[in-house]
Enzyme design. Structure first.
Site, PDB file in Angstrom:
ATOM      1  CG  ASP A  33      10.471 -28.614  23.563  1.00 19.14           C
ATOM      2  OD1 ASP A  33       9.908 -28.036  22.004  1.00 19.14           O
ATOM      3  OD2 ASP A  33      11.039 -28.733  24.700  1.00 19.14           O
TER       4      ASP A  33
ATOM      5  CG  ASP B  40       8.939 -32.242  25.030  1.00 17.23           C
ATOM      6  OD1 ASP B  40       8.876 -31.230  24.300  1.00 17.23           O
ATOM      7  OD2 ASP B  40       8.638 -33.616  24.404  1.00 17.23           O
ATOM      8  CB  ILE B  41      12.700 -27.347  27.048  1.00 17.03           C
ATOM      9  CG1 ILE B  41      13.734 -28.827  26.449  1.00 17.03           C
ATOM     10  CG2 ILE B  41      13.212 -26.680  28.660  1.00 17.03           C
ATOM     11  CD1 ILE B  41      15.164 -29.204  27.071  1.00 17.03           C
ATOM     12  CE  LYS B  42       6.469 -30.046  28.819  1.00 11.43           C
ATOM     13  NZ  LYS B  42       5.650 -29.547  27.195  1.00 11.43           N
TER      14      LYS B  42
END
EC number: 3.1.21.4
Length: 299
Positions: free
Chosen positions: A116, A142-144
């Site tokens: 991302d 990264d965004i989760k």
């Protein structure tokens, strides 16, 4: 343009990749640096992050008739997909906040694939930590986003969110990673990471890849407070080792001390190898060292 700097990059890549492989403590230091940096930035800006994240609830009239599509399996229908809220209110915001630190320079390097948020981060602190090897890292963030019905100890990672062993044998051939067999408790899977362990820029900058994952966890207030909306509850941070650490030296992915660090993902057999995801267990990851942090955001 593909070949303008290719030869010097090829030579530098192989020389510096070997150095990192022979000195794994350098990569571990910069991974801890990246993790601590995000932890500090979030902690210093908790109020802004929480307010902007939760603003999505106050804007309900503007999106309620056209909500985001639910990509989960058999959703119950009472949970709104909050993926993009986390990507913007946490992920994009953190990139801006990191770039505002006094001793840090951020460059948004053009890469056609990756996580991302991806950017080159340069700091004299990195130069000191690496004993002058480099002053830069390639931050892959990264965004989760997850809610109360999702696992908060799993990361589901795509091939372009994991780096591999990164062999570059022929000048014309480019970098290739080995396929890896992921053995879970009941099944196995072939996984192909598609990110190199480091980048060499055309200006000679050496940028090892640091993989960081931010897991905004939201509460469904209908379940906990008899209210409506989905508010930010806590944020988990995780640092997954670079491909050299995972698959070369020290080889965490093959070490029985970290059994089931990786487990087969949730994709069926019809998916292409370049699309098949894998799971990382944060409970096992944290055994490697200080690789997982949690910040309480429900204040």
């Amino acid at each position: 343009m593909y070949n303008l700097h290719r030869e010097k990059i090829f030579m530098s890549y192989n020389q510096n990749k070997q150095y990192l492989e022979d000195n794994p403590e350098i990569q571990e230091k910069i991974e801890l640096y990246g993790l601590n940096l995000l932890n500090e930035v979030i902690s210093d800006n908790e109020e802004e992050i929480r307010a902007d994240y939760n603003e999505a609830n106050f804007l309900h009239p503007f999106w309620m008739n056209y909500p985001p599509l639910d990509r989960g399996k058999m959703p119950k229908g009472d949970q709104i997909p909050w993926i993009e809220v986390g990507e913007k209110a946490v992920g994009s915001k953190l990139t801006r906040l990191v770039s505002q630190r006094e001793d840090i320079t951020v460059r948004e390097i053009g890469l056609p694939t990756g996580p991302d948020e991806r950017y080159l981060l340069t700091s004299p602190t990195i130069y000191s930590l690496t004993n002058g090897f480099t002053d830069s890292i390639m931050m892959f963030v990264d965004i989760k986003s997850v809610g109360p019905r999702d696992s908060d100890y799993d990361l589901v990672l795509s091939p372009n969110q994991v780096s591999g062993n990164g062999d570059w044998a022929q000048l014309e051939g480019g970098i290739q990673n080995n396929q890896q067999t992921i053995q879970g408790p009941r099944s196995s899977q072939i996984f192909l990471p598609t990110i190199p362990p480091l980048y060499i820029l055309s200006d000679g900058t050496i940028a090892p890849v640091v993989h960081l994952f931010i897991k905004p966890i939201y509460a469904m207030r209908s379940l906990t407070k008899g209210d409506t909306g989905q508010s930010l509850y806590k944020i988990k941070l995780a640092s997954v080792p670079n491909g050299l650490g995972l698959f070369c030296n020290p080889g965490y992915a093959f070490d029985s001390a970290y059994k089931f660090l990786f487990r087969p993902g949730k994709d069926d057999r019809t998916k292409s190898l370049l699309q098949k995801r894998v799971r990382v267990d944060l409970r096992v990851l944290d055994k490697i060292g200080p690789r997982v942090m949690t910040i309480d955001m429900d204040k």
